[in-house]
Design an enzyme around this catalytic site. Structure first.
Site, PDB file in Angstrom:
ATOM      1  N   THR A  37      86.493 -29.853 -41.020  1.00 27.42           N
ATOM      2  CA  THR A  37      87.881 -29.849 -40.559  1.00 27.42           C
ATOM      3  C   THR A  37      88.418 -28.464 -40.253  1.00 27.42           C
ATOM      4  O   THR A  37      89.294 -28.321 -39.395  1.00 27.42           O
ATOM      5  CB  THR A  37      88.789 -30.529 -41.605  1.00 27.42           C
ATOM      6  OG1 THR A  37      88.760 -29.767 -42.821  1.00 27.42           O
ATOM      7  CG2 THR A  37      88.325 -31.945 -41.897  1.00 27.42           C
ATOM      8  N   ASP A  93      82.764   9.957 -17.683  1.00 25.77           N
ATOM      9  CA  ASP A  93      82.416  10.674 -16.465  1.00 25.77           C
ATOM     10  C   ASP A  93      83.668  10.806 -15.599  1.00 25.77           C
ATOM     11  O   ASP A  93      84.693  10.176 -15.858  1.00 25.77           O
ATOM     12  CB  ASP A  93      81.357   9.913 -15.670  1.00 25.77           C
ATOM     13  CG  ASP A  93      79.988   9.977 -16.339  1.00 25.77           C
ATOM     14  OD1 ASP A  93      79.662  11.008 -16.918  1.00 25.77           O
ATOM     15  OD2 ASP A  93      79.266   8.967 -16.267  1.00 25.77           O
ATOM     16  N   VAL A 123      80.520 -24.185 -54.441  1.00 28.02           N
ATOM     17  CA  VAL A 123      80.726 -24.642 -53.066  1.00 28.02           C
ATOM     18  C   VAL A 123      82.126 -24.299 -52.589  1.00 28.02           C
ATOM     19  O   VAL A 123      82.338 -23.892 -51.440  1.00 28.02           O
ATOM     20  CB  VAL A 123      80.454 -26.154 -52.955  1.00 28.02           C
ATOM     21  CG1 VAL A 123      80.809 -26.662 -51.572  1.00 28.02           C
ATOM     22  CG2 VAL A 123      79.002 -26.449 -53.261  1.00 28.02           C
ATOM     23  N   ALA A 124      83.111 -24.433 -53.482  1.00 28.02           N
ATOM     24  CA  ALA A 124      84.486 -24.130 -53.099  1.00 28.02           C
ATOM     25  C   ALA A 124      84.672 -22.650 -52.790  1.00 28.02           C
ATOM     26  O   ALA A 124      85.503 -22.277 -51.962  1.00 28.02           O
ATOM     27  CB  ALA A 124      85.438 -24.552 -54.209  1.00 28.02           C
ATOM     28  N   ASP A 168      71.031   9.416 -19.036  1.00 31.65           N
ATOM     29  CA  ASP A 168      72.181   9.134 -19.897  1.00 31.65           C
ATOM     30  C   ASP A 168      71.838   8.144 -21.008  1.00 31.65           C
ATOM     31  O   ASP A 168      72.633   7.944 -21.927  1.00 31.65           O
ATOM     32  CB  ASP A 168      73.342   8.548 -19.074  1.00 31.65           C
ATOM     33  CG  ASP A 168      74.003   9.583 -18.182  1.00 31.65           C
ATOM     34  OD1 ASP A 168      74.003  10.774 -18.567  1.00 31.65           O
ATOM     35  OD2 ASP A 168      74.511   9.216 -17.115  1.00 31.65           O
ATOM     36  N   GLU A 212      90.840 -25.794 -53.396  1.00 34.84           N
ATOM     37  CA  GLU A 212      89.531 -26.387 -53.677  1.00 34.84           C
ATOM     38  C   GLU A 212      89.056 -26.054 -55.094  1.00 34.84           C
ATOM     39  O   GLU A 212      88.332 -26.841 -55.716  1.00 34.84           O
ATOM     40  CB  GLU A 212      88.495 -25.895 -52.650  1.00 34.84           C
ATOM     41  CG  GLU A 212      88.725 -26.447 -51.248  1.00 34.84           C
ATOM     42  CD  GLU A 212      87.751 -25.871 -50.224  1.00 34.84           C
ATOM     43  OE1 GLU A 212      86.975 -24.968 -50.606  1.00 34.84           O
ATOM     44  OE2 GLU A 212      87.762 -26.294 -49.061  1.00 34.84           O
ATOM     45  N   ASP A 224      75.638   6.652 -16.199  1.00 36.01           N
ATOM     46  CA  ASP A 224      75.038   5.798 -15.180  1.00 36.01           C
ATOM     47  C   ASP A 224      73.585   6.140 -14.864  1.00 36.01           C
ATOM     48  O   ASP A 224      72.888   5.357 -14.252  1.00 36.01           O
ATOM     49  CB  ASP A 224      75.847   5.840 -13.876  1.00 36.01           C
ATOM     50  CG  ASP A 224      76.045   7.261 -13.354  1.00 36.01           C
ATOM     51  OD1 ASP A 224      75.410   8.189 -13.900  1.00 36.01           O
ATOM     52  OD2 ASP A 224      76.844   7.443 -12.420  1.00 36.01           O
ATOM     53  N   GLU A 262      81.462 -21.441 -46.075  1.00 34.51           N
ATOM     54  CA  GLU A 262      80.313 -21.767 -45.223  1.00 34.51           C
ATOM     55  C   GLU A 262      80.584 -21.522 -43.744  1.00 34.51           C
ATOM     56  O   GLU A 262      79.689 -21.189 -42.983  1.00 34.51           O
ATOM     57  CB  GLU A 262      79.898 -23.225 -45.425  1.00 34.51           C
ATOM     58  CG  GLU A 262      79.317 -23.535 -46.782  1.00 34.51           C
ATOM     59  CD  GLU A 262      80.385 -23.922 -47.794  1.00 34.51           C
ATOM     60  OE1 GLU A 262      80.029 -24.327 -48.897  1.00 34.51           O
ATOM     61  OE2 GLU A 262      81.584 -23.802 -47.461  1.00 34.51           O
TER      62      GLU A 262
END
Length: 922
Positions: A723, A344, A297-298, A628, A693, A624, A302
């Site tokens: 946090t 262009d 987990v450390a 294209d 951690e 445009d 996540e």
């Protein structure tokens, strides 16, 4: 609306990437009728049904979609998604159902967003399909009938009238129509399509007797034989190109996948190794398993994927406020690595607002006078623009410039009287490259009465060839070339006086011959005022700028030089369609010049994009028109015009400019670089917390359990998902650091996570935080009289002290996050240089994480859920010093680096600078 200066060229008949129709439409009509087995009465209903079974329906078909389940699984097994799955499983194993469901929600949101992105190309094809009409008029069994357009087949005889959409590609057999081909060619002026012989070697779209699916008839009536339906039409060809050019993963997407697999491997490996180590040193299996889960987990960040996603979304919103609508989040980062921009000319570099700039008359040159006024007024007569109720001119920009210019030169034109005196109109023909009107006189008894003349305007080289024999043209040709070199679009104006009582001539009767030249008009579309500065910034940033335009080379080169493109050396390619792969390699890769590709078609854009991609360049391409779309889809960043662009171009593009302005592209590139830098900042911030951690679990394992576990799995998840998220997002809102546009584009292979970042995160910031956190943990235990090996489980005398100590570890990591957040705001400069309080969102994020931590520490319900206890004042004061200590040590490290490195270049990736980016002034 784009004028034909930027789109005068059209695709060649045999483009390598297209699927040719089954019948050759350029063949003479009798032979085409024989091949199609049809006649003047069309097909029978039974024969049409048989052909429908053979050729299929007349519709733009898209590829069969892969199953939704397969696409969904593909998103759910993304490396970062797998890490989030692991985090969710661990949360449920630890009996933390609320956090487990929260992680699953993050997985679902990210997967849904990715699935929406994958539909982009299909949406572009579906937009193409909307250009087709639902019904068509066809002759079946010798009788006109209304049939479904999708049921048309090759050999059908269709009827075309004013206002109709052409339902299929067809060869005109009787009559004539004026057709708006702007969706295919960009031409703003309708062209005439009549029953006539073809032109040998002409591009398909310039054949005078062919009409194309999806275009609109603006006048006339005609019959035509269908020779191509469905995917064999020009519209279908474009759709096929759009589908064949798959979108590749962006650099950030590829790098995040690599990093995710690396993290997954490290986390899994460490978990297994220390699980075995824990058992080997005598820990109970349950404690060793707890340790391994905590280590996993450390190691799993996540919050990384949602943080990157939300930071990119912030970049998208910021760009939208600046006039750039980005449709794919990862494109924001790709913009930052752009190394080539292909643009262009008309409407992007220029204002798309023609102005009459110069007048040249035969006898007086550029000298002003009544002869110049007469030239301006006569040129304005040969127009079809109208004036709206608000006084604005509506129509072709070139003609609007002629009418406005006549008024500016003292010869205003009453458009009502112009139309009242007009006896005939021969619209602009792209093959002839001119248009003409028969003006003046009245018709009585079928004969012209009074003074009448034909007014012709067109390309100088065409008009000069139609003058009366013996008329000197050398001086006029030299003047036209000089005006073109000055960046002007040059038109010649000539007249032919008709004898009194003469019959009204037709274009077929050479009405536009035997002319007398009045003079030349020079029309100028000025560059946007901000483009020159934007090009200069591109050059400073090591970005190469090419112009891909349908305009002629001299005019395009003049505009390019005026805005700084190709300074000091510009290469002009006049016949872009003839370029092969070897020549493109030489021009785009081996050469140092910036290039103007003149008389270019959409296929040219596609070939240029492919060549640059093949050699590792990150390409932004503007466009445009409908045709294209393949190039826009193929480029890393397809940029469509929001004002003048078509729906298809906007669907195929990655970014849409609401102001059609080149400078907005450069703004977006700077924003992309800033977003990339900020992604690296919050990765440093997130990764820095892995060390504090992990260290508590290592201490637990290496002490064989004599030191109780200083941190719980749930507290780690509270940090990673609670946090740290808001400060990380706030780091994504940091302003650009000085010099961001003075460094070259980063290499395509450069990873978003570098060795120096890992050393800084896990070494300097992480190790400092780990030392401080463990000091706080042992301070609380020793203050309570704990000795190594003393029991701390529930019911023991030291249990409350142990819970307080783990809470101190949790609070210490959070306060270290505060110091890390301030340190991560800059890689090289001092914090005072960017301002301590210059990011109010970061201050708000820190306030939230401190409030969230206080709630977990002091609120009884949350104390029970997260295993925390209220901290005494002395412990609070101790952990309150951690932010300053973490930030201070990193500030000293950066100060030492600034002394060692004389410039701020250490924040710039070490890449080679292309020769063209080292030119003077660029």
């Amino acid at each position: 609306m784009t004028d034909h200066a930027d789109s005068g060229a059209t695709p060649e008949r045999t483009a390598a990437s297209t699927e040719a129709p089954p019948f050759d439409p350029s063949e003479p009509l009798p032979r085409l009728r024989r091949e199609l087995a049809t006649g003047p009465d069309g097909l029978s209903a039974r024969e049409a049904a048989r052909r429908l079974a053979v050729h299929g329906p007349n519709e733009v078909r898209r590829k069969v979609r892969s199953s939704f389940a397969r696409e969904l699984v593909g998103q759910l097994v993304h490396p970062l998604a797998l890490l989030l799955w692991a985090a969710a499983v661990l949360a449920f194993v630890a009996d933390l159902a609320v956090l487990g469901w929260a992680i699953l929600a993050v997985i679902a949101v990210n997967a849904a967003f990715a699935l929406l992105q994958e539909r982009q190309a299909e949406r572009a094809v579906e937009t193409l399909a909307r250009y087709l009409p639902e019904h068509a008029s066809a002759v079946r069994d010798g009788q006109p009938r209304v049939v479904e357009a999708r049921d048309l087949v090759p050999g059908d005889l269709i009827l075309l009238d004013e206002g109709d959409k052409v339902p299929a590609d067809a060869h005109v057999t009787d009559g004539g129509v004026e057709v708006d081909l702007s969706m295919l060619t960009g031409e703003s002026v309708p062209v005439e399509r009549i029953a006539s012989a073809g032109i040998l070697g002409a591009p398909l779209l310039e054949e005078p007797n062919l009409v194309f699916s999806g275009t609109t008839c603006v006048g006339g009536q005609a019959r035509a034989i269908v020779f191509a339906t469905g995917n064999h039409t020009e519209l279908g060809r474009i759709a096929a190109l759009s589908q064949r050019t798959r979108r590749e993963a962006s650099p950030l997407e590829r790098q995040v996948k690599r990093v995710a697999w690396l993290i997954a491997g490290v986390a899994t490996g460490m978990g297994v190794v220390f699980l075995v180590l824990g058992v080997a040193v005598g820990l109970p299996v349950t404690d060793s398993l707890t340790f391994a889960i905590g280590l996993l987990v450390a190691n799993v960040p996540e919050g990384l994927l949602p943080t990157i996603t939300l930071a990119l979304a912030v970049g998208v919103r910021a760009l939208a406020r600046r006039g750039a609508l980005v449709k794919r989040l990862s494109a924001v980062e790709t913009l930052g690595s752009t190394s080539v921009i292909c643009t262009d000319k008309t409407g992007t570099l220029t204002r798309n607002s023609m102005r009459l700039r110069a007048l040249w008359t035969v006898d007086h040159g550029s000298e002003p006078g009544p002869w110049a006024e007469e030239l301006a007024r006569t040129g304005a007569l040969c127009t079809t623009v109208t004036r709206e109720a608000d006084g604005e001119l509506h129509g072709d920009p070139t003609e609007a410039a002629l009418v406005a210019g006549a008024a500016d030169h003292g010869a205003p034109l009453d458009l009502g009287r112009r139309d009242a005196g007009r006896r005939a109109l021969f619209r602009f023909d792209p093959r002839l490259r001119l248009m003409s009107v028969v003006q003046g006189g009245e018709t009585r008894g079928g004969e012209m009465q009074g003074s009448t003349r034909i007014v012709v305007k067109g390309a100088p080289e065409v008009v000069l060839d139609r003058l009366l024999p013996g008329t000197g043209t050398d001086e006029a040709r030299a003047a036209a070339e000089e005006l073109a070199r000055d960046g002007m679009r040059v038109l010649a104006v000539a007249v032919r006086e008709l004898p009194r009582g003469a019959e009204l001539p037709s274009r077929r009767q050479d009405a536009e011959s035997g002319l007398t030249l009045l003079g030349l008009v020079g029309l100028y579309d000025p560059p946007r005022s901000e483009v020159a500065e934007a090009v200069r910034r591109c050059h400073e940033a090591g970005i190469r700028v090419h112009v891909v335009t349908g305009d002629n080379g001299a005019t395009a080169a003049a505009v390019a030089r005026e805005v700084g493109i190709g300074v000091p050396s510009l290469h002009v390619v006049a016949a872009s369609e003839s370029l092969g792969d070897d020549e493109l390699d030489r021009l785009l890769v081996e050469g140092d010049d910036e290039i103007v590709f003149a008389r270019s078609s959409p296929e040219t854009k596609l070939k240029v994009a492919d060549t640059l991609r093949e050699h590792g360049r990150i390409v932004a391409m503007t466009g445009d028109g409908v045709n294209d779309a393949p190039a826009l889809h193929r480029a890393h960043i397809g940029v469509a015009m929001g004002r003048s662009g078509t729906d298809v171009a906007r669907e195929a593009a990655t970014m849409v400019l609401t102001d059609d302005d080149f400078a907005t592209i450069v703004t977006a590139v700077e924003a992309g670089r800033r977003v990339y830098d900020n992604v690296r900042k919050f990765i440093v911030y997130i990764f820095a917390h892995a060390t504090p951690e992990i260290v508590p679990f290592l201490v637990f394992a290496l002490s064989a359990g004599t030191v109780p576990l200083p941190l719980t799995v749930l507290q780690i998840l509270a940090i990673d998902l609670g946090t740290e998220t808001l400060p990380a997002l706030a780091l994504g809102r940091e302003r650009s650091e000085p010099g961001i546009m003075q460094r070259p584009p980063r290499p395509r292979h450069q990873s978003v996570i570098s060795r120096d970042m890992l050393i800084r995160s896990w070494g300097y910031l992480g190790l400092t935080s780990a030392v401080l956190v463990m000091a706080g943990y042992f301070y609380v235990l020793w203050r309570a009289g704990w000795q190594p090996g003393d029991p701390t489980e529930a019911g023991s005398p030291l249990h409350h002290a142990y819970v307080t100590a783990t809470t101190a570890t949790f609070a210490g990591i959070v306060t270290c996050q505060v110091g890390t957040a301030f340190a991560a705001r800059t890689d090289h400069a001092a914090l005072r240089d960017i301002g301590v309080f210059s990011n109010p969102l970061l201050l708000a994020g820190i306030a939230f994480e401190l409030a969230f931590t206080a709630a977990l520490v002091y609120a009884p319900p949350l104390q029970h859920l997260f295993g925390t206890a209220a901290l005494p004042l002395d412990v609070v004061l101790l952990v309150a010093t951690f932010p300053v200590l973490v930030w201070g040590t990193d500030e000293l490290r950066r100060a030492r680096r600034r002394r060692q490195l004389p410039s701020a270049a250490c924040s710039v990736p070490a890449v080679s600078v292309p020769p063209w980016s080292r030119r003077k002034g660029g």
